[in-house]
Design a protein around this motif. Sequence first.
Motif, PDB file in Angstrom:
ATOM      1  N   ASP A  80     -44.817  -8.374  33.310  1.00 27.28           N
ATOM      2  CA  ASP A  80     -45.152 -10.023  32.755  1.00 27.28           C
ATOM      3  C   ASP A  80     -44.587 -11.007  33.940  1.00 27.28           C
ATOM      4  OD1 ASP A  80     -47.042  -9.967  31.266  1.00 27.28           O
ATOM      5  OD2 ASP A  80     -45.940 -10.993  29.627  1.00 27.28           O
ATOM      6  N   SER A  81     -42.475 -10.305  34.050  1.00 22.25           N
ATOM      7  CA  SER A  81     -41.901 -10.991  34.770  1.00 22.25           C
ATOM      8  C   SER A  81     -41.754 -11.195  36.371  1.00 22.25           C
ATOM      9  CB  SER A  81     -40.323 -10.377  34.841  1.00 22.25           C
ATOM     10  OG  SER A  81     -40.601  -9.010  35.288  1.00 22.25           O
ATOM     11  N   ARG A 133     -45.077 -11.570  37.608  1.00 23.93           N
ATOM     12  CA  ARG A 133     -46.067 -12.351  37.734  1.00 23.93           C
ATOM     13  C   ARG A 133     -45.316 -13.794  37.891  1.00 23.93           C
ATOM     14  NH1 ARG A 133     -50.144 -13.615  32.838  1.00 23.93           N
ATOM     15  NH2 ARG A 133     -48.365 -13.397  32.184  1.00 23.93           N
ATOM     16  N   MET A 134     -43.962 -14.555  36.642  1.00 28.14           N
ATOM     17  CA  MET A 134     -43.349 -15.023  36.506  1.00 28.14           C
ATOM     18  C   MET A 134     -43.267 -15.487  37.982  1.00 28.14           C
ATOM     19  SD  MET A 134     -42.321 -17.953  34.736  1.00 28.14           S
ATOM     20  CE  MET A 134     -40.821 -18.603  35.180  1.00 28.14           C
ATOM     21  N   GLU A 135     -42.455 -14.322  38.247  1.00 28.10           N
ATOM     22  CA  GLU A 135     -41.519 -14.980  39.946  1.00 28.10           C
ATOM     23  C   GLU A 135     -42.446 -14.929  41.125  1.00 28.10           C
ATOM     24  OE1 GLU A 135     -39.725 -10.650  39.643  1.00 28.10           O
ATOM     25  OE2 GLU A 135     -38.145 -11.511  38.037  1.00 28.10           O
ATOM     26  N   ARG A 136     -43.206 -14.044  40.533  1.00 28.79           N
ATOM     27  CA  ARG A 136     -44.583 -14.733  42.152  1.00 28.79           C
ATOM     28  C   ARG A 136     -45.124 -16.184  41.112  1.00 28.79           C
ATOM     29  NH1 ARG A 136     -49.534 -10.806  42.205  1.00 28.79           N
ATOM     30  NH2 ARG A 136     -49.624 -12.126  44.080  1.00 28.79           N
ATOM     31  N   ALA A 137     -45.305 -16.829  40.093  1.00 35.13           N
ATOM     32  CA  ALA A 137     -45.312 -17.976  40.326  1.00 35.13           C
ATOM     33  C   ALA A 137     -44.322 -19.008  40.685  1.00 35.13           C
ATOM     34  CB  ALA A 137     -45.812 -18.281  38.932  1.00 35.13           C
ATOM     35  N   LEU A 138     -43.188 -18.268  40.425  1.00 37.64           N
ATOM     36  CA  LEU A 138     -42.223 -19.330  40.999  1.00 37.64           C
ATOM     37  C   LEU A 138     -41.887 -19.547  42.549  1.00 37.64           C
ATOM     38  CD1 LEU A 138     -39.080 -18.063  38.617  1.00 37.64           C
ATOM     39  CD2 LEU A 138     -40.154 -19.835  38.625  1.00 37.64           C
ATOM     40  N   GLY A 139     -42.562 -18.765  42.898  1.00 40.77           N
ATOM     41  CA  GLY A 139     -42.782 -18.807  44.332  1.00 40.77           C
ATOM     42  C   GLY A 139     -41.221 -18.249  45.359  1.00 40.77           C
ATOM     43  N   ILE A 140     -41.209 -16.969  44.512  1.00 41.42           N
ATOM     44  CA  ILE A 140     -40.038 -15.788  45.394  1.00 41.42           C
ATOM     45  C   ILE A 140     -40.815 -15.241  45.622  1.00 41.42           C
ATOM     46  CG2 ILE A 140     -38.535 -14.118  44.434  1.00 41.42           C
ATOM     47  CD1 ILE A 140     -37.657 -16.022  42.411  1.00 41.42           C
ATOM     48  N   PRO A 141     -40.259 -14.788  47.389  1.00 42.45           N
ATOM     49  CA  PRO A 141     -41.293 -14.324  48.441  1.00 42.45           C
ATOM     50  C   PRO A 141     -41.408 -12.861  47.832  1.00 42.45           C
ATOM     51  CG  PRO A 141     -39.373 -15.029  49.524  1.00 42.45           C
ATOM     52  CD  PRO A 141     -38.947 -15.380  48.097  1.00 42.45           C
ATOM     53  N   VAL A 151     -38.913 -10.500  48.084  1.00 46.90           N
ATOM     54  CA  VAL A 151     -37.631 -10.382  47.774  1.00 46.90           C
ATOM     55  C   VAL A 151     -37.660  -9.663  46.387  1.00 46.90           C
ATOM     56  CG1 VAL A 151     -35.851 -12.082  46.613  1.00 46.90           C
ATOM     57  CG2 VAL A 151     -36.253 -12.127  48.483  1.00 46.90           C
ATOM     58  N   SER A 201     -38.000  -5.935  46.601  1.00 50.38           N
ATOM     59  CA  SER A 201     -36.721  -4.563  46.147  1.00 50.38           C
ATOM     60  C   SER A 201     -35.184  -5.425  46.111  1.00 50.38           C
ATOM     61  CB  SER A 201     -36.642  -5.467  48.201  1.00 50.38           C
ATOM     62  OG  SER A 201     -35.938  -6.836  48.076  1.00 50.38           O
ATOM     63  N   LYS A 202     -35.555  -6.868  44.849  1.00 48.70           N
ATOM     64  CA  LYS A 202     -34.424  -6.267  44.173  1.00 48.70           C
ATOM     65  C   LYS A 202     -35.282  -6.352  42.367  1.00 48.70           C
ATOM     66  CE  LYS A 202     -32.108 -10.835  43.181  1.00 48.70           C
ATOM     67  NZ  LYS A 202     -30.870 -12.241  42.800  1.00 48.70           N
ATOM     68  N   TYR A 203     -36.150  -7.195  42.282  1.00 42.98           N
ATOM     69  CA  TYR A 203     -36.275  -6.913  40.566  1.00 42.98           C
ATOM     70  C   TYR A 203     -37.281  -5.966  40.551  1.00 42.98           C
ATOM     71  CZ  TYR A 203     -34.729 -12.253  40.308  1.00 42.98           C
ATOM     72  OH  TYR A 203     -34.057 -13.228  40.158  1.00 42.98           O
ATOM     73  N   LEU A 234     -52.770 -17.059  41.129  1.00 38.01           N
ATOM     74  CA  LEU A 234     -52.095 -15.342  40.739  1.00 38.01           C
ATOM     75  C   LEU A 234     -53.471 -14.822  40.053  1.00 38.01           C
ATOM     76  CD1 LEU A 234     -49.382 -16.727  39.532  1.00 38.01           C
ATOM     77  CD2 LEU A 234     -49.293 -15.090  40.858  1.00 38.01           C
ATOM     78  N   GLN A 245     -47.106 -18.749  48.956  1.00 43.00           N
ATOM     79  CA  GLN A 245     -45.844 -18.612  48.168  1.00 43.00           C
ATOM     80  C   GLN A 245     -44.960 -19.828  48.237  1.00 43.00           C
ATOM     81  OE1 GLN A 245     -42.511 -17.969  50.643  1.00 43.00           O
ATOM     82  NE2 GLN A 245     -41.606 -18.297  48.830  1.00 43.00           N
ATOM     83  N   THR A 299     -40.644 -11.529  27.400  1.00 35.35           N
ATOM     84  CA  THR A 299     -41.364 -10.096  28.468  1.00 35.35           C
ATOM     85  C   THR A 299     -41.745 -11.163  29.827  1.00 35.35           C
ATOM     86  OG1 THR A 299     -43.513 -11.076  28.555  1.00 35.35           O
ATOM     87  CG2 THR A 299     -42.711  -8.843  26.741  1.00 35.35           C
ATOM     88  N   ASN A 300     -41.075 -12.535  30.063  1.00 38.09           N
ATOM     89  CA  ASN A 300     -41.175 -13.094  31.350  1.00 38.09           C
ATOM     90  C   ASN A 300     -40.540 -13.407  31.885  1.00 38.09           C
ATOM     91  OD1 ASN A 300     -44.681 -13.571  32.169  1.00 38.09           O
ATOM     92  ND2 ASN A 300     -44.205 -14.541  29.843  1.00 38.09           N
ATOM     93  N   PHE A 303     -32.068  -8.349  34.699  1.00 37.40           N
ATOM     94  CA  PHE A 303     -31.050  -9.279  35.740  1.00 37.40           C
ATOM     95  C   PHE A 303     -30.672 -10.205  34.380  1.00 37.40           C
ATOM     96  CE2 PHE A 303     -33.443  -7.376  38.655  1.00 37.40           C
ATOM     97  CZ  PHE A 303     -32.563  -7.319  39.685  1.00 37.40           C
ATOM     98  N   GLN A 315     -37.043 -21.892  46.304  1.00 44.33           N
ATOM     99  CA  GLN A 315     -38.108 -23.142  45.504  1.00 44.33           C
ATOM    100  C   GLN A 315     -37.463 -24.195  46.723  1.00 44.33           C
ATOM    101  OE1 GLN A 315     -39.334 -24.307  41.277  1.00 44.33           O
ATOM    102  NE2 GLN A 315     -39.182 -21.750  41.470  1.00 44.33           N
TER     103      GLN A 315
END
Lengths: 337, 339
Positions: free
Chosen positions: A234-235, A237-245, A248, A251-253, B55, B84, B100-101, B106, B119
Amino acid sequence: MTLRLYLLRRILLVIPLLIGLSLLTFTVSRILPGDPVGLAAGPQATPEIREALARQFGLDQPLPVQYLNYIAGLFQGDWGQSLYSRRLVLDDLRVFFPATFELTIAAVFIATVLGVPAGFMSAVYRDKLPDQVVRVIALFFVSFPAFWLAMIFQSILGVTLDWFPIGKRFDVLLAPPATITGMFTVDALLHLDFQAFGIALSHLATPALVLSFGSLASVTRITRTAVLDALDRDSVRMERALGIPYRVILSKYVLRNALIAILTIVALEFGWLLAGAVLVETIFDFPGLGLYAVESSLRLDFEPIMGITILYGIVFSLINIAIDIAYGIIDPRIRYG
Amino acid sequence: MLLDIQNLHLEFRTFDGVAKVLAGVDLQMQRGDVVGLVGETGCGKSMTALAIPNLIPMPPGVITEGRVLFDGEDVLAKSPAELQRFRARHLGMIFQDPTTNLNPVFSIREQLVDSVLYQRMDQQTVPGRWRGWMPSARQIRSDAHRRAVELMSLVGIPDGERRIEDYPHQFSGGMRQRVLIAMALAGEPDLLIADEPTTALDVTIQAQILRLIDSLVKRLGLSVLIITHNLGVVAQTCQKVAVMYAGKVIETAPVRELFKNPRHPYTQGLLKALPTSHTRRGELEGIPGTIPNLTRPPEGCRFHPRCSHVMEVCRQVVPPGHRGDSDHITYCHLYGEER
C-alpha cells in the motif's frame, strides 16, 4: 551495548553448535566401512607397521577417548594431521580455504551485481519483454549442469577467445605473491603488485563466472519476487499519490523493502558455494577446499574431514550472525535482545 | 469547478470476465466543498476516488468512457510526468489503513521530508543523495525538515521535533493517520481525498481524526472528498453527499437535505437501515436482495431488481439525473426526465 551483548551471546552459542557438528561428523566417519590405516600404510605394510601407525594416530584407543583427544587438541590449536600425507590439517586449510574463499567471493559478487539489477528490472517490467528475457535466461542457467557450463566456458573463454587461462590459481612459471591472507588477489594488492593482481584475477575470472551461474539464477528470481512483493505494498500507492517520482520510489523505498530477502539469498548462496565449489575446482584444477574435502572423504582421512567440517561450521555461523546484524540495520523494527 | 467527473465508465478485465465496476459516474465539486461519497462495499466509491489521481491499476482496469476534469484539465489524458507533478501539487490522498500506507523501514523524517521536497519543488531541483553535500542542498533539506516539523504540529502530533526521528511502528494508529495527513498536506493541495480515513481506527480515534479534518478545512480552506460507508461520518463532516450504488452515483444533495428528504428508493432504504435513539430491538429495516454481480449487472437502473417502486422503464433505460430544488439531483425514473 545491547548489540555487543547480543553478539557475545550469538558467538558463545556457536560453541555447542560446533560440538554437536563435530560429534556427528566424528561418529559418521568412524562408522563408515573402510580401512584408512591400510590405505595410508600401503599394500606391502606388515601388521606391525599398521599397528604402529594406528598407535601413532591414537586410533587404537576407544572411540570416546579418541574424540576427547581430538577436541582437547582443537582447543590448543592442534587441528590434527592427515593420515595419508602426514601434513598438518591446519597447514592444508591455510592454503585451501583462502583459495575457495576468494573464488566464492568473486562468484557471489558476480551473481549479486548481475542478478539483483536483472531481478529488479524483471519485476518492474513484469510480464513485459525484459521480464520474459530475464526469466528465460535465469531458467537456462538454473537448468544446465555446472560441469557442462564449466567446460563450455573453459573452451570458449580459455581456448577459442584465449582471454583467460583455463585453470590453476596463478601462472605456473611465476611465484604467487607472498602469503598474507592466502587470497592471491588480496595479497597482490597488499603488496601493491598490480601485475600479480592481474594474473590472479584472470585465473579467477572463468571459474568464478561459472560458479556464479547457479546463484545468479536464484538471486535473480528471489530479487524479482521480493521486488514484486514490495511494489505491491500500500505504501507504494501512497508514495505515488504523494507525487514522489516513480524513479525515487523504486530506487529508495522499494529497494530497501526488498533488501532483506535479497540479502538472505545472497548469504545463503555464499554458504552453498563455499561448500559446493568441488566441480568447478576440479575442472579448473583450482586447488581449493572443495577438492580437499572430496579427496579426504574418499580416503576416509579422519582429521582433515573433521577440520573441514568445523571450519565450514564456523564460517556458516559467522555469516548467519553477520546477516542477522544486517537485518537490524535495514529494518528498524528488528531489535536485538 | 474544482472537480468534474463526467460519465466515468471503468471495467476490470479479468479471467472471470469483464466487471463493469463504474457505469457512468458523475460527480462535481466546487472549491471549498467537503463532499462525502457513500455506498456499500464494492459499489465503486474507492475506484472513483482512485480515478482522480489516475491511480487505478491498469491492467486489469480499463476506462472505457468519460472524463475526470480537475480545474478544467483532463487528468486521464496527462503524461506520466505531468501526472506526477499534478499529484504532487494539487492532490493529497490518504487511505484506509495507516499501518500499511507508511513504509515501515524508513523513519517519519525520511518519508515526510521527501513529501515536502517532491511536492513543493521540481523533480530535477530536489537534491538527491549525490548532490546532498552541497551547501545549497543542505539549506533546502533543512528548510524541508523545518516544514516537516511544522506539518507535524499542524496535524496535532505533539513534540514533532523529536518524534519525527521515530519509525512508523513507534506510533499509534491514530498518530500514523495524522502522519499520513501531514504527508498529504505537504504540498498544500487543492483537494484532499480521504478514502475511508477512519475505518481502520477505533471509535474515539475516529472522532479525533474527523475533528482534525474539520479543523483543517476551516483553517486552510481545504476541499475534501471523503469516501466512507459510514453515514455518521458524512453527517459529522460533510456539506454535500453523493450516494453510490453498483458503480453509479444515484443521488447527490446537501447533507441536511439528504437526511431530511431522501428521494432515491435506495437512499431511503439506506437511511431506514440506520439505527436512531428511538429504534428498538428488531425494528431495523434492511433493503431486500443483494448487490448485483458486476460482471452481469441488471439492464436499465442497476437498482431495479431490489426496488419496491420498480416500473417498466426502470428495466430498460438508465435513469438520467433529475435536478429538484437546492442542488438535489436524483438518478431515478420516479422523478421525471428533465435535468
